[in-house]
Each structure stands twice: as structure tokens, then as C-alpha cells.
Design a protein around this motif. Structure first.
Motif, short mmCIF file in Angstrom:
data_model
loop_
_atom_site.label_atom_id
_atom_site.label_comp_id
_atom_site.label_asym_id
_atom_site.label_seq_id
_atom_site.Cartn_x
_atom_site.Cartn_y
_atom_site.Cartn_z
N CYS C 199 43.89 38.15 49.22
CA CYS C 199 43.79 39.37 50.03
C CYS C 199 44.86 39.41 51.12
O CYS C 199 45.36 40.47 51.47
CB CYS C 199 42.43 39.46 50.71
N ASP C 200 45.19 38.22 51.66
CA ASP C 200 46.13 38.18 52.77
C ASP C 200 47.52 38.68 52.40
O ASP C 200 48.29 39.08 53.26
CB ASP C 200 46.22 36.75 53.33
N SER C 201 47.86 38.59 51.10
CA SER C 201 49.18 39.09 50.74
C SER C 201 49.09 40.36 49.90
O SER C 201 50.10 40.94 49.55
CB SER C 201 49.95 38.01 49.97
N CYS C 202 47.87 40.80 49.60
CA CYS C 202 47.71 41.96 48.71
C CYS C 202 48.16 43.24 49.40
O CYS C 202 47.76 43.52 50.53
CB CYS C 202 46.24 42.07 48.27
N LYS C 203 48.94 44.01 48.66
CA LYS C 203 49.46 45.27 49.22
C LYS C 203 48.34 46.28 49.47
O LYS C 203 48.48 47.19 50.26
CB LYS C 203 50.48 45.87 48.25
N ARG C 204 47.23 46.10 48.77
CA ARG C 204 46.14 47.05 48.92
C ARG C 204 45.30 46.78 50.17
O ARG C 204 44.42 47.56 50.51
CB ARG C 204 45.20 46.97 47.71
N ASN C 205 45.58 45.65 50.81
CA ASN C 205 44.76 45.23 51.94
C ASN C 205 44.71 46.29 53.05
O ASN C 205 43.68 46.48 53.70
CB ASN C 205 45.29 43.91 52.50
N LYS C 206 45.82 46.98 53.25
CA LYS C 206 45.91 48.01 54.28
C LYS C 206 44.86 49.10 54.09
O LYS C 206 44.44 49.73 55.04
CB LYS C 206 47.29 48.70 54.23
N SER C 207 44.46 49.30 52.83
CA SER C 207 43.55 50.41 52.55
C SER C 207 42.10 50.09 52.90
O SER C 207 41.23 50.93 52.82
CB SER C 207 43.64 50.78 51.07
N ASP C 228 46.30 52.11 44.63
CA ASP C 228 46.73 51.74 45.98
C ASP C 228 45.58 51.27 46.87
O ASP C 228 45.79 50.87 48.00
CB ASP C 228 47.41 52.94 46.66
N VAL C 229 44.37 51.36 46.36
CA VAL C 229 43.22 51.07 47.20
C VAL C 229 42.56 49.75 46.78
O VAL C 229 42.45 49.46 45.60
CB VAL C 229 42.19 52.24 47.12
N CYS C 230 42.14 49.00 47.78
CA CYS C 230 41.42 47.74 47.57
C CYS C 230 40.31 47.92 46.53
O CYS C 230 39.51 48.85 46.62
CB CYS C 230 40.83 47.29 48.91
N PHE C 231 40.28 47.03 45.55
CA PHE C 231 39.29 47.15 44.47
C PHE C 231 37.86 47.08 45.01
O PHE C 231 37.00 47.84 44.59
CB PHE C 231 39.50 46.05 43.44
N LEU C 232 37.62 46.16 45.93
CA LEU C 232 36.25 46.00 46.45
C LEU C 232 35.80 47.28 47.15
O LEU C 232 34.65 47.68 47.02
CB LEU C 232 36.17 44.79 47.38
N ASN C 253 49.22 44.26 40.10
CA ASN C 253 50.34 45.14 39.78
C ASN C 253 50.09 46.01 38.56
O ASN C 253 50.70 47.06 38.42
CB ASN C 253 51.62 44.31 39.53
N ILE C 254 49.21 45.58 37.68
CA ILE C 254 48.89 46.46 36.54
C ILE C 254 47.53 47.12 36.75
O ILE C 254 46.91 47.61 35.82
CB ILE C 254 48.94 45.71 35.19
N ASN C 255 47.10 47.13 37.99
CA ASN C 255 45.86 47.82 38.36
C ASN C 255 44.62 47.21 37.73
O ASN C 255 43.72 47.90 37.24
CB ASN C 255 45.96 49.32 37.99
N ILE C 256 44.60 45.89 37.74
CA ILE C 256 43.46 45.13 37.20
C ILE C 256 43.05 44.14 38.30
O ILE C 256 43.90 43.49 38.89
CB ILE C 256 43.92 44.37 35.92
N PRO C 257 41.76 44.04 38.61
CA PRO C 257 41.34 43.17 39.72
C PRO C 257 41.43 41.67 39.40
O PRO C 257 41.49 41.29 38.25
CB PRO C 257 39.88 43.57 39.93
N CYS C 258 41.42 40.88 40.46
CA CYS C 258 41.55 39.42 40.35
C CYS C 258 40.28 38.81 39.77
O CYS C 258 39.17 39.20 40.10
CB CYS C 258 41.82 38.83 41.72
N ARG C 259 40.48 37.79 38.90
CA ARG C 259 39.35 37.03 38.37
C ARG C 259 39.42 35.57 38.79
O ARG C 259 38.67 34.74 38.29
CB ARG C 259 39.28 37.16 36.84
N GLY C 260 40.35 35.25 39.68
CA GLY C 260 40.28 33.95 40.32
C GLY C 260 40.97 32.79 39.64
O GLY C 260 40.56 31.64 39.82
N CYS C 261 42.06 33.04 38.90
CA CYS C 261 42.66 31.92 38.15
C CYS C 261 43.31 30.88 39.07
O CYS C 261 43.58 29.77 38.64
CB CYS C 261 43.64 32.42 37.09
#
Lengths: 487, 145, 319
Positions: C199-207, C228-232, C253-261
Motif C-alpha cells: 500500500c505504501d507504494s501503491c499509486k491508488r493509495n491517494k484515493s 485508479d481507486v484503492c481496491f479495498l 497495473n492490470i487492474n487486478i488486486p494483490c493476493r500476497g505473493c
């Protein structure tokens, strides 16, 4: 006194594998077993998972061939949700798919097979690798190969996240679109791919077809195997990687079956043996006839040569011309010459590159309409694609909440597992006679095996360009008689 | 079966439970009792660690609805418990092994009874699956110590 | 003194990690010049026997990808530990167990029954199952033993460094290998990746709004997510808050949320447990029923929260 030769470990499907060769008292080959020594259980632990997450999990089955697993999974979801993706989404998926195929096929050709042909099967092993190929054909070819791989992987990354573990794809579409700006560099990549594939085919003609000795090797009986063939074709019976019907032709070329992947259970059986973790596929209606070839066999092969054997033609014009040339030279269709897999692989790469070119020019590619949200969850979803190494089927069943309740996978290398045993056995019989195993045997077995590109890690990234082999020759008590090692 | 004594960890909020009681005496009386400043401070990690350490169940005693000293710590804890319970089921740990009660008991006289009641229910459930039994009962596979 | 010896080896893996090593062509050549690669099954001559003949700690660094699921993998891991000064666990499978670690949700017997008996395509009239040893035409054929569960590398041997990711991105591979060659590795036990959360580097964090609250949990196929908006914020499960940064946001970047790899952030063992707390805090429920309704919308908690790390979760990791 019987002897055993262990060729260990060289392969990878769901992991590693080994080859065991048994000799009789005279030292002639009696049996050959290609064993897959790993199992991971994806079919079981995916149960309970939300189905839309499966395209993100399945690519971990194989990091060498992850895109086909991602795609078969996404297509199974389309089917499960009864949804047709919009044209742009289909184009984007196929652009991803073809970029993967070009990269995978070319890498296989240059890293694994070209040394055999460009330098010759009997060349000094220390020279018989990609470095040797570059030295002989020119430095340019090495950097071009790296460039093509890099740029194809950029397309995959742009559409589906990490190339070794694509995570994109949703039922009814894709997660993000392509802009006009993207189109520019993607088109350039496609052009580069077509050009490089054409060059590669020209190289193949030059070094193999114009050389009587090599051509004879391709046509040698030791590398022939009479089996059925399976592959996916479109309505016009042209080869299609992404969609269509599965066609099976017999050893004599007659159409044995043409079926919708929904009916795969009627056609494909998986035989279980105690000596391998892989299940051996065969034509179910004929029944398991053991490891044999010819008219009584129930074995079929998949992958590049198999696909060309079942198709009436290629999807794209340049590739189709090459298709006609190949069968004219080989003299029969189906062609049973295992080494012709290499040739077929290059022709397929050309089709994939031409298809990329077509897609990259398609006005619909940049449409914003990339999702069909009309999802109606059903009970069963089956998806089929032609993976680099052959037909790949994902079969899911789901509960009312869209959780997976059943998962069955038919993986490309499985289809070829039994034929690989036979091919190695044939080559071994030809090249092992009497108690001593000649060094040449290793090259020859390697070539028989490698033609299938059996989804080995080494298929795509064996840097020195040869399959590392250590052969231990043991007597029936298990004591080591002789070790032959290809350094 | 009658000999089996379930291990229970009890977390309770200091603002509602036993703040008038002699804490030392009460902790001698109730095994594995952990008074905390607010149930909102109990992280999912703590609860998982408790199970890992051998607990068969967890009892959480928080302030009555709407009367958290820190505004809504009990509400936060409750949501966490809900979520954790559904997660634990996938690990083969039954929902019933985490219980939460929101109420007030300044003298802490009821704590012991609540603990004993839950222990009785846990005894009926039997021991929570531990380590390698969880969630699978491996057959033939070698296990590491 | 010769060049330092390096081994690159796969255990229970898909080959994707080795692909990534190949992806760093240029650096690889530089590294290959500075070191002596003694083992790389995927790319070079295979010499387990030559490893067996080495002195203890003769190998400077072993880069190991994949988890441990069978007897052969365990033997190789132990052999490499004995012969190596440093072990680098490479990729999600070696560090955490990886997606194949989800197999710990299924019993071995269950996997065998399905794969060799119940799957619709199986034809097995003789009731065969693969055996660790069997006789065929009078000859013995052997297979490694398939264990009851999947282990991350550090459950089998001591691990000195970790490089997570599925697969680790090329820039971090370069960083790790260069650091090893130049003797600039941090303290033992370190993870060679950023310490903070994605989250700290995610571009969507601002939203993100000041106080994020969700009334519904949505699945990725059910919505057309705003890129452009935070998935959560959109109610879509994204493991960014509990996952280590460093992947380059390739899924975002492909508009798919993180699964924690990338696994847990620095100092946390079980990011699944951490995420329970995060997720619970943003659920905005009006009543107990409402709470149950929303929580139940997360239909597969273990599959979302432990996608890559089940074998190293608090409840599964032994010891």
C-alpha cells in the motif's frame, strides 16, 4: 544378466522425471520407462476456491508454460458463466496467447534444438550449444533472440502481469484494455516476430533440408512413431490455438474424431501405472493397449507436429505456405517423424506471429468494451486451448456460490508421456547394441526426447543448449558397471 | 474422555470485568486468564498464537455494547472474531472454539463460571486439532518433528 | 583461491523462478563470470554426485527455489545446506510454501484417490497407485515418497536469506545476486526486499478516504473495478496492507488486486492474521446479522489470505 540404465533427472512436468532403460542378457534394450517423480495435487486443493481465482492459481502448475493454464482456466470460466467475451477482450487474450507462443517456441528452437542441427548431432559437446550457434550463424541472432523474448514478455506483462505467473483474465473478458499508444509498440513487436520467425524457418531449411545427412536423420526410422494425433482446429479445420474443436486423426491420416471439448471424457482416458506419478492418456474408446505403436495402438500425440497433422491448413498465409512445404518434403500426412516436431514448431511460431500482427492492426483492439458482465453461473465449465506442448483441458464444476467443487485437468505433456517412452525406447534400440553403450546413444536419446519439448524447465532455459545426462549402467544386483556422462 | 481437560485462554477487558476484584487472587483462581486494556487490542495473531500454543478454546469478555472506554474497541474485536472464526474453519478449528461475551462484571465474580461453562462445552467438542493433524490427517507421509 | 562456488537449484517448483533468473541475461553473465556455478539442473549439467563429494561449506551460496513435498527434495535441500555457507530461499514457494502449499488443505489420501481413482478420465481397472518401489517385468522401479504435506524450505533446513515473490522480479534478483557477489549482504535472516507494505507504494493509495468503511465485499468478476481507486475502498479484497512491497505492482497495473505473493511485511510471520485485523476494521456493520452477512461475503478466507503462505502460517508452521 540384465542391466539398467538410469537417465536422471532431466524432465519437468509437474516437476522432475527420469528415464530407466533395461537391457536383456545380450545387452539389447528390453524396456524403457519415463517416470514422472512428482505430484502436487492442484486438482484437489483448488476445491473450495472461488472459481474466478483459479486463473490466478493454475499458472503455478508450470512456470514454463503458465499462459496456457491461465487461458484454459479463463475459458473454463467463460463456459461456467455462459458468457462470451466482447471482441476486444478476445483479441487481447489472443494477443497475450500468441506472444507467449512465439517466445516459447522460438526459445525452444534456438536454445534446445538448433545446436543439434546448426552444429550437427556429432559436434563437440562443448561447442554444441547456443554459444556455438551464435558463433556459426552470427552474433546478431543471439541478441535478436533475446530481444524477441524480452518484447514478447513485455506484451504478456502488460496484459496479464508477471510472465512466469500471469494473473489476468476474468470470466467474460479481461481486466484492462489496450491503448492506441500500446498498439504502436505491440505492432512493432509483432512485425519483428514475423520477420524473425521467417528468418528462423529459412535457417532451418538451410541447415537441415539442404543437408542430406540431417534430412536423413529426420526421416530415420528410429525417430518415427506411428500414433494417432490430437489438436484443435477451427470450422475450416485450420489450426487454432485458442478455440475450436478437438480433432483426432489416425496413424493413416483418417479423421478418427472431431469433438467439442465438453465431450473430452468420452475420448480421453488416463491410465494409472505404479511406476509413475503421471497418468498415461490414451483414446478411451479404443482402450488401453499398453505402450505400443501402429494400427493397434490407442496412443496419440499432441504438440506442434500433431497439430499440423490434424489440421487441413494454417490460420495465416505465410505459415500455411510453410505447412505445405513441410508435408511435401516429409512425403506423408500425417508425418510420423518425431524430429519434424522442430520444424512444425517454427511454422506454428510463424502463425502465432502473423496472428499477433493481424490483432495489432485490428481497429477493435483498443475498444474500451472489454468485459461482458452478463454472467449466469452454471454448474460445469470446460476450457480447452492448445498449449505450446499440446492440448490442454481445464474442467471445473461449481456450487451455487461459485466455489469449485470438482477440478479435472488434462495437461499437455501427459498426452505425450507414453509416446515419449516409446520414442526413447526406439532410439535406444537403434543405438544400443551389445553390452557397451556408446557415447552417441546419449545424443540420440536426447534428440528423441527433446523433440517433444516435454514441458521441461530445460525446454526453455537450458543455457548450454543440451540436456544434461548422466547414465549409470548397473547389473541386476544394482552394482555400477559403467558411468557415462555428457559434460 | 472423562480425563480430558480442555485448555482455555480467557481475555477480558479491564474496564468492565473484575476491576474491583483482586487481580492477583483472581488469576490464581482462573488458569490462563489474560486481562487486557481493551478487547480491541486483541489481534488475530494473538488468538492464532493461543491455538498454536495448545489452547482448545478462547473466551473474550468485552464491555457491553456501546460502552467501550475507547469508543468502539469491543465492536472492532467482535468483527475480528467473526472473521477469524470463518477463517479457522478452513484450518479445521470449529467456530465454537472462540466465544465472545459483551457485558459488565466489576467484581469479576462471573468470570470463573463463564470459563467453566465454556470448558464443559469444549470437553464435548474434544481437543482442538494440533500441528500436523491440522487440517489434514496425513497417511503414510513422513512428518517432521 | 578459485572463484566462489554457487549452486542454483529447484525443489518442488514450477520452473518460473528459473525463468526469472534467465530474464536477467546481462547481469547473469557478469555474475557467471565472477562465480563458478556448480549446479543448475535447469540449465547446466546435473551433478548431484559431484556435490556429494564436496567439502562441507565448499559452496559459497546456494539459491534454492521451490517447496519440499517429497523425500528427494528433502535430501537435496539437506545436501545443499551441508555443502553451502549461505542458503537463499528464492521465490514464494521456498520462502512461504507458495500456492502449491494450499495442498495442505487436502489430505494426501484424498489427492491420491481423486488423481488415480475418481477423476472422470481415469481408467484404472487394476486399482494401481504409484508406489515408491514396484517391480515391472522383474525389474525394480522407484519413485520418491510423496509427503503428507508441503513444507517451506526453512521447515527443513536453516535458511540465511529470503527473496520472496511469485516469481521474484528481475530487479530484486539482480540486487540479491550482486550483493552476494560483492559481499554486501545484510544481516543473516534478512529478506532481500523492501520492508514496508505494498500500500505504501501503491499509486491508488491517494484515493483512500480518511476512514475506509465497506458494506459489501465484492469478488473480482462481479465488478468493473475503477483502475485508479484503492481496491479495498471498492470492497474488493486486496492484500496490499499486509503484503511486503517490491513486486512492482504488476497486478495492480492490470487492474487486478494483490493476493500476497510477497508474503508478510518485515517483522510479521503471518500476514493472513494481520489482514484479518485490517479487514475487520473496515467492515461497517449495523448489527450482528449485518456483520455475519458481510463477513460471509468473503467466501474463501483461507484461499484469499493464505494463497501463498499456508505452510508457513502460525497454525501450520511447526516449531
Amino acid at each position: 544378466m540384465s542391466k539398467r540404465i538410469t537417465v536422471n533427472p532431466i524432465t519437468r512436468l509437474e516437476g522432475h522425471g527420469k528415464i530407466e532403460v533395461f537391457l536383456d542378457d545380450k545387452g539389447d534394450v528390453r524396456d524403457v520407462y519415463w517416470q514422472v517423480v512428482e505430484l502436487r495435487g492442484f486438482e484437489r486443493f483448488c476445491i473450495g476456491r472461488p472459481v474466478e481465482e483459479l486463473p490466478r492459481i493454475m499458472p503455478n502448475i508450470c512456470g514454463v508454460c503458465p499462459t496456457p493454464h491461465n487461458m484454459a482456466s479463463v475459458k473454463a470460466l467463460d463456459d461456467l458463466y455462459g458468457v462470451e467475451p466482447p471482441p476486444a477482450a478476445k483479441l487481447i487474450r489472443q494477443l497475450h496467447y500468441n506472444a507467449f507462443l512465439v517466445e516459447d517456441h522460438l526459445l525452444h528452437f534456438y536454445i534446445l534444438s538448433s545446436p543439434d542441427f546448426v552444429l550437427g548431432p556429432t559436434a563437440d559437446p562443448t561447442d554444441r550449444n547456443i554459444v556455438g550457434v551464435v558463433r556459426k550463424v552470427g552474433l546478431d541472432i543471439g541478441s535478436k533472440m533475446i530481444e524477441v523474448r524480452k518484447r514478447c514478455r513485455d506484451i504478456v506483462r502488460h496484459i496479464a502481469s508477471k510472465p512466469a505467473h500471469p494473473e489476468g483474465g476474468l470470466p467474460g473478458g479481461v481486466s484492462s484494455g489496450i491503448t492506441e499508444e500500446d498498439r504502436k509498440w505491440m505492432r512493432e513487436t509483432a512485425d519483428l516476430c514475423v520477420e524473425f520467425c521467417q528468418f528462423s524457418l529459412q535457417l532451418f531449411r538451410q541447415v537441415v533440408l539442404d543437408n542430406r545427412e540431417y534430412l536423413n536423420l529426420v526421416l530415420n526410422d528410429a525417430y518415427k512413431l506411428d500414433t494417432y494425433y490430437m489438436g484443435q482446429v477451427d470450422e475450416d479445420k485450420r489450426l487454432n490455438f485458442y478455440e475450436g474443436k478437438v480433432r483426432v486423426v489416425g496413424p493413416k491420416g483418417d479423421e478418427y474424431a472431431l469433438f467439442n471439448c465438453h465431450d473430452y471424457v468420452d475420448y480421453i482416458g488416463e491410465w494409472v501405472e505404479p511406476w509413475t506419478y503421471i497418468r498415461l492418456t490414451h483414446l478411451r474408446k479404443i482402450g488401453w493397449k499398453g505402450l505400443n505403436e501402429g494400427e493397434t495402438t490407442s496412443l496419440y500425440r499432441v504438440g506442434p507436429l500433431a497439430r499440423l497433422n490434424v489440421a487441413d491448413g494454417m490460420l495465416t498465409p505465410l505459415a500455411h505456405k510453410e505447412f505445405e512445404t513441410m508435408f511435401a518434403v516429409l512425403g506423408s500426412k500425417p508425418a510420423h517423424h518425431t524430429l519434424a516436431y522442430h520444424w512444425a514448431r517454427l511454422i506454428e511460431a510463424l502463425q502465432a506471429a502473423e496472428h499477433m500482427q493481424r490483432i495489432a492492426r485490428d481497429p477493435l483492439l483498443t475498444s474500451k468494451d472489454i468485459r461482458n458482465m452478463d454472467l449466469r453461473l452454471g454448474k460445469v465449465g470446460i476450457g480447452c486451448v492448445e498449449a505450446a506442448r499440446g492440448t490442454l483441458i481445464h474442467h471445473y464444476e461449481a456450487d451455487v456460490d461459485g466455489r469449485a467443487t470438482k477440478v479435472n485437468l488434462i495437461v499437455a505433456t501427459q498426452h505425450n508421456a507414453a509416446p515419449i517412452c516409446l520414442s526413447v525406447k526406439k532410439a535406444a534400440k537403434e543405438f544400443i547394441k551389445g553390452p557397451q553403450v556408446r557415447e552417441g546413444f546419449l545424443n540420440m536419446v536426447e534428440m528423441a526426447f527433446r523433440a517433444y519439448d516435454p514441458c521441461l524447465g530445460c525446454a526453455t532455459h537450458a543455457l548450454p543448449g543440451r540436456m544434461p545426462l548422466v547414465v549409470n549402467l548397473r547389473d541386476s544386483e544394482g552394482s555400477l558397471l559403467q558411468t557415462i556422462q555428457r559434460v | 474422555m472423562s480425563k480430558y481437560k480442555p485448555k482455555l485462554v480467557c481475555f477480558s477487558c479491564k474496564f468492565s470485568w473484575g476491576y474491583l476484584a483482586n487481580e492477583e487472587a483472581l488469576s490464581r483462581e482462573i488458569e490462563n486468564w489474560v486481562p487486557v486494556i481493551c478487547t480491541g487490542k486483541i489481534d488475530a495473531t494473538h488468538m492464532l498464537e493461543a491455538f498454536k500454543a495448545g489452547a482448545d478454546g478462547i473466551l473474550i469478555l468485552g464491555c457491553a455494547e456501546g460502552s467501550c472506554h475507547y469508543q468502539d474497541g469491543n465492536y472492532e474485536a467482535k468483527k475480528r472474531v467473526y472473521l477469524l472464526r470463518s477463517l479457522l474453519e478452513s484450518f479445521g478449528i470449529e467456530k465454537e472454539r472462540i466465544r465472545m461475551k459483551l457485558s459488565t462484571d466489576p467484581e469479576g465474580k462471573g468470570i470463573r463460571e463463564l470459563v467453566e461453562n465454556m470448558k464443559t462445552d469444549l470437553a464435548r467438542l474434544g481437543p482442538a486439532k494440533k500441528g500436523s493433524e491440522r487440517p489434514i490427517k496425513a497417511r503414510g507421509g513422513k512428518q517432521y518433528g | 583461491m578459485g572463484k566462489p562456488k554457487v549452486a542454483i537449484c529447484w525443489l518442488g517448483s514450477c520452473g518460473g523462478c528459473d525463468e526469472t533468473v534467465v530474464d536477467i541475461n546481462e547481469v547473469l553473465l557478469r555474475v557467471a563470470g565472477a562465480v563458478d556455478i556448480v549446479l543448475w539442473p535447469v540449465a547446466m549439467d546435473f551433478k548431484y554426485d559431484s556435490i556429494k563429494g564436496m567439502r562441507n561449506s565448499e559452496i559459497a551460496l546456494s539459491v534454492v527455489n521451490g517447496n519440499v513435498r517429497n523425500s528427494e527434495q528433502e535430501e537435496i535441500a539437506k545436501l545443499l545446506r551441508e555443502k553451502s555457507q549461505l542458503i537463499l530461499a528464492f521465490g514464494a514457494c521456498a520462502c512461504l510454501g507458495g500456492t502449491p502449499g494450499l495442498a495442505n488443505l487436502a489430505a494426501k489420501s484424498d489427492i491420491f484417490k481423486w488423481v488415480y481413482r475418481d477423476a472422470p478420465t481415469v481408467v484404472n481397472p487394476r486399482g494401481n497407485y504409484p508406489q515408491t518401489s514396484c517391480r515391472v517385468n522383474g525389474e525394480e522401479l522407484t519413485l520418491p515418497e510423496f509427503y503428507g504435506r508441503v513444507y517451506p524450505l526453512n521447515a527443513i533446513i536453516d535458511v540465511d536469506y529470503y527473496l520472496p515473490g511469485c516469481p521474484p522480479p528481475p530487479y530484486l534478483v539482480m540486487y540479491a545476486l550482486s550483493a552476494a557477489v560483492e559481499n554486501k549482504l545484510p544481516a543473516k535472516g534478512s529478506t532481500l526486499a523492501p520492508h514496508r507494505a505494498l500500500c505504501d507504494s501503491c499509486k491508488r493509495n491517494k484515493s483512500k478516504p480518511d476512514r475506509m468503511l465497506i458494506r459489501e465485499i465484492k469478488r473480482i468478476h462481479e465488478v468493473e473495478a475503477d483502475p485508479d481507486v484503492c481496491f479495498l475502498t471498492q470492497g474488493i479484497i486486496c492484500l496490499g496492507p499486509a503484503t511486503r512491497d517490491g513486486c512492482g505492482e504488476s497486478c495492480m497495473n492490470i487492474n487486478i488486486p494483490c493476493r500476497g505473493c510477497f508474503g508478510p511485511v518485515e517483522g510479521v510471520q503471518d500476514s493472513g492474521a494481520k489482514f484479518v485485523s485490517t479487514m475487520a476494521s473496515i467492515v461497517d456493520a449495523e448489527s450482528d446479522e449485518d456483520m455475519a452477512r458481510i463477513v460471509n461475503q468473503m467466501i474463501d478466507p483461507v484461499g484469499y489470505l493464505y494463497r501463498f503462505l499456508l505452510p508457513s502460517s502460525i497454525l501450520q508452521k511447526e516449531g
